[in-house]
Write a protein that holds these residues in place. Structure first.
Motif, PDB file in Angstrom:
ATOM      1  N   ASN A 134      98.014  12.533  11.836  1.00  0.00           N
ATOM      2  CA  ASN A 134      97.901  12.953  10.439  1.00  0.00           C
ATOM      3  C   ASN A 134      97.133  14.266  10.352  1.00  0.00           C
ATOM      4  O   ASN A 134      96.103  14.436  11.000  1.00  0.00           O
ATOM      5  CB  ASN A 134      97.172  11.887   9.623  1.00  0.00           C
ATOM      6  N   TRP A 135      97.631  15.161   9.500  1.00  0.00           N
ATOM      7  CA  TRP A 135      97.051  16.492   9.355  1.00  0.00           C
ATOM      8  C   TRP A 135      96.842  16.797   7.878  1.00  0.00           C
ATOM      9  O   TRP A 135      97.742  16.614   7.066  1.00  0.00           O
ATOM     10  CB  TRP A 135      97.992  17.539   9.952  1.00  0.00           C
ATOM     11  N   ALA A 136      95.646  17.264   7.519  1.00  0.00           N
ATOM     12  CA  ALA A 136      95.340  17.692   6.158  1.00  0.00           C
ATOM     13  C   ALA A 136      95.705  19.170   6.033  1.00  0.00           C
ATOM     14  O   ALA A 136      95.178  20.002   6.770  1.00  0.00           O
ATOM     15  CB  ALA A 136      93.868  17.482   5.864  1.00  0.00           C
ATOM     16  N   CYS A 137      96.609  19.488   5.120  1.00  0.00           N
ATOM     17  CA  CYS A 137      97.124  20.856   5.013  1.00  0.00           C
ATOM     18  C   CYS A 137      96.542  21.577   3.796  1.00  0.00           C
ATOM     19  O   CYS A 137      96.384  20.981   2.729  1.00  0.00           O
ATOM     20  CB  CYS A 137      98.642  20.833   4.899  1.00  0.00           C
ATOM     21  N   ARG A 138      96.260  22.857   3.992  1.00  0.00           N
ATOM     22  CA  ARG A 138      95.780  23.731   2.923  1.00  0.00           C
ATOM     23  C   ARG A 138      96.705  24.943   2.845  1.00  0.00           C
ATOM     24  O   ARG A 138      97.197  25.415   3.858  1.00  0.00           O
ATOM     25  CB  ARG A 138      94.350  24.180   3.191  1.00  0.00           C
ATOM     26  N   ASP A 139      96.908  25.453   1.633  1.00  0.00           N
ATOM     27  CA  ASP A 139      97.789  26.610   1.462  1.00  0.00           C
ATOM     28  C   ASP A 139      97.007  27.914   1.629  1.00  0.00           C
ATOM     29  O   ASP A 139      95.840  27.907   2.024  1.00  0.00           O
ATOM     30  CB  ASP A 139      98.519  26.546   0.118  1.00  0.00           C
ATOM     31  N   LYS A 195      93.958  22.300  -1.335  1.00  0.00           N
ATOM     32  CA  LYS A 195      94.631  21.193  -0.662  1.00  0.00           C
ATOM     33  C   LYS A 195      96.108  21.203  -1.028  1.00  0.00           C
ATOM     34  O   LYS A 195      96.465  21.225  -2.197  1.00  0.00           O
ATOM     35  CB  LYS A 195      94.005  19.863  -1.062  1.00  0.00           C
ATOM     36  N   ALA A 196      96.968  21.184  -0.008  1.00  0.00           N
ATOM     37  CA  ALA A 196      98.408  21.233  -0.238  1.00  0.00           C
ATOM     38  C   ALA A 196      99.079  19.897   0.025  1.00  0.00           C
ATOM     39  O   ALA A 196     100.109  19.588  -0.562  1.00  0.00           O
ATOM     40  CB  ALA A 196      99.044  22.303   0.631  1.00  0.00           C
ATOM     41  N   GLY A 197      98.514  19.078   0.931  1.00  0.00           N
ATOM     42  CA  GLY A 197      99.124  17.789   1.217  1.00  0.00           C
ATOM     43  C   GLY A 197      98.733  17.250   2.575  1.00  0.00           C
ATOM     44  O   GLY A 197      97.899  17.812   3.273  1.00  0.00           O
ATOM     45  N   ARG A 255     110.041  26.669   8.860  1.00  0.00           N
ATOM     46  CA  ARG A 255     110.788  26.696  10.111  1.00  0.00           C
ATOM     47  C   ARG A 255     110.061  25.981  11.237  1.00  0.00           C
ATOM     48  O   ARG A 255     110.678  25.304  12.040  1.00  0.00           O
ATOM     49  CB  ARG A 255     111.052  28.140  10.531  1.00  0.00           C
ATOM     50  N   SER A 256     108.737  26.170  11.323  1.00  0.00           N
ATOM     51  CA  SER A 256     108.020  25.615  12.467  1.00  0.00           C
ATOM     52  C   SER A 256     106.581  25.294  12.133  1.00  0.00           C
ATOM     53  O   SER A 256     106.024  25.776  11.155  1.00  0.00           O
ATOM     54  CB  SER A 256     108.066  26.604  13.637  1.00  0.00           C
ATOM     55  N   GLY A 257     106.006  24.464  12.986  1.00  0.00           N
ATOM     56  CA  GLY A 257     104.585  24.160  12.969  1.00  0.00           C
ATOM     57  C   GLY A 257     104.045  24.495  14.348  1.00  0.00           C
ATOM     58  O   GLY A 257     104.400  23.851  15.326  1.00  0.00           O
ATOM     59  N   ILE A 301     102.980  32.797   7.443  1.00  0.00           N
ATOM     60  CA  ILE A 301     102.279  31.530   7.648  1.00  0.00           C
ATOM     61  C   ILE A 301     101.960  30.996   6.264  1.00  0.00           C
ATOM     62  O   ILE A 301     101.346  31.680   5.446  1.00  0.00           O
ATOM     63  CB  ILE A 301     100.987  31.745   8.465  1.00  0.00           C
ATOM     64  N   VAL A 302     102.391  29.772   5.973  1.00  0.00           N
ATOM     65  CA  VAL A 302     102.284  29.224   4.628  1.00  0.00           C
ATOM     66  C   VAL A 302     101.103  28.258   4.485  1.00  0.00           C
ATOM     67  O   VAL A 302     100.405  28.272   3.477  1.00  0.00           O
ATOM     68  CB  VAL A 302     103.597  28.521   4.225  1.00  0.00           C
ATOM     69  N   MET A 303     100.889  27.421   5.489  1.00  0.00           N
ATOM     70  CA  MET A 303      99.833  26.414   5.429  1.00  0.00           C
ATOM     71  C   MET A 303      99.124  26.301   6.764  1.00  0.00           C
ATOM     72  O   MET A 303      99.721  26.591   7.803  1.00  0.00           O
ATOM     73  CB  MET A 303     100.396  25.044   5.071  1.00  0.00           C
TER      74      MET A 303
END
Length: 114
Positions: free
Chosen positions: A26-31, A36-38, A85-87, A107-109
């Motif tokens: 699990n990863w906490a994502c920020r924009d 917090k993005a999700g 496209r990728s992580g 890079i979005v997040m």
């Protein structure tokens, strides 16, 4: 000579699962604004994303392709709603490892372990 080749092949194969494990979980994502993005969850060859925005089309599940330095998004909400496209797995000074989610342009997040 065959023993050296066999030993080298077995070493490479034994390292493959270790490379794949560094992004599972699990990863906490920020924009880009650090809001917090999700939450991004990756297990096996699937992912799930839960956006913090109610009704966001990026929420949902999809499939991934595993690469040496991260994952590629094949389908699902992140791919269709945000053209993700990728992580890519990158070093992070605080968490040790992070995943940066990328489109073709930017890079979005940034996602850190939860």
């Amino acid at each position: 000579m065959r023993r050296i080749a066999l030993t080298a092949a077995l070493t490479v194969l034994s390292a493959t699962p270790a490379m794949a494990q560094n992004f599972v979980g699990n990863w906490a994502c920020r924009d880009a604004t650090t809001a917090k993005a999700g939450i991004l969850t990756i297990y096996g060859e699937v992912y799930g994303f839960a956006s913090t925005v109610v009704g966001d089309a990026s929420s949902g599940t999809g499939t991934i392709t595993v690469y040496e330095d991260g994952v590629g998004f094949n389908d699902g909400g992140l791919k269709t709603a945000h053209s993700m496209r990728s992580g890519r797995v990158i070093p992070d000074p605080t968490y040790g490892t992070a995943i940066q989610l990328e489109t073709a342009e930017a890079i979005v997040m940034l996602c850190t372990p939860r």
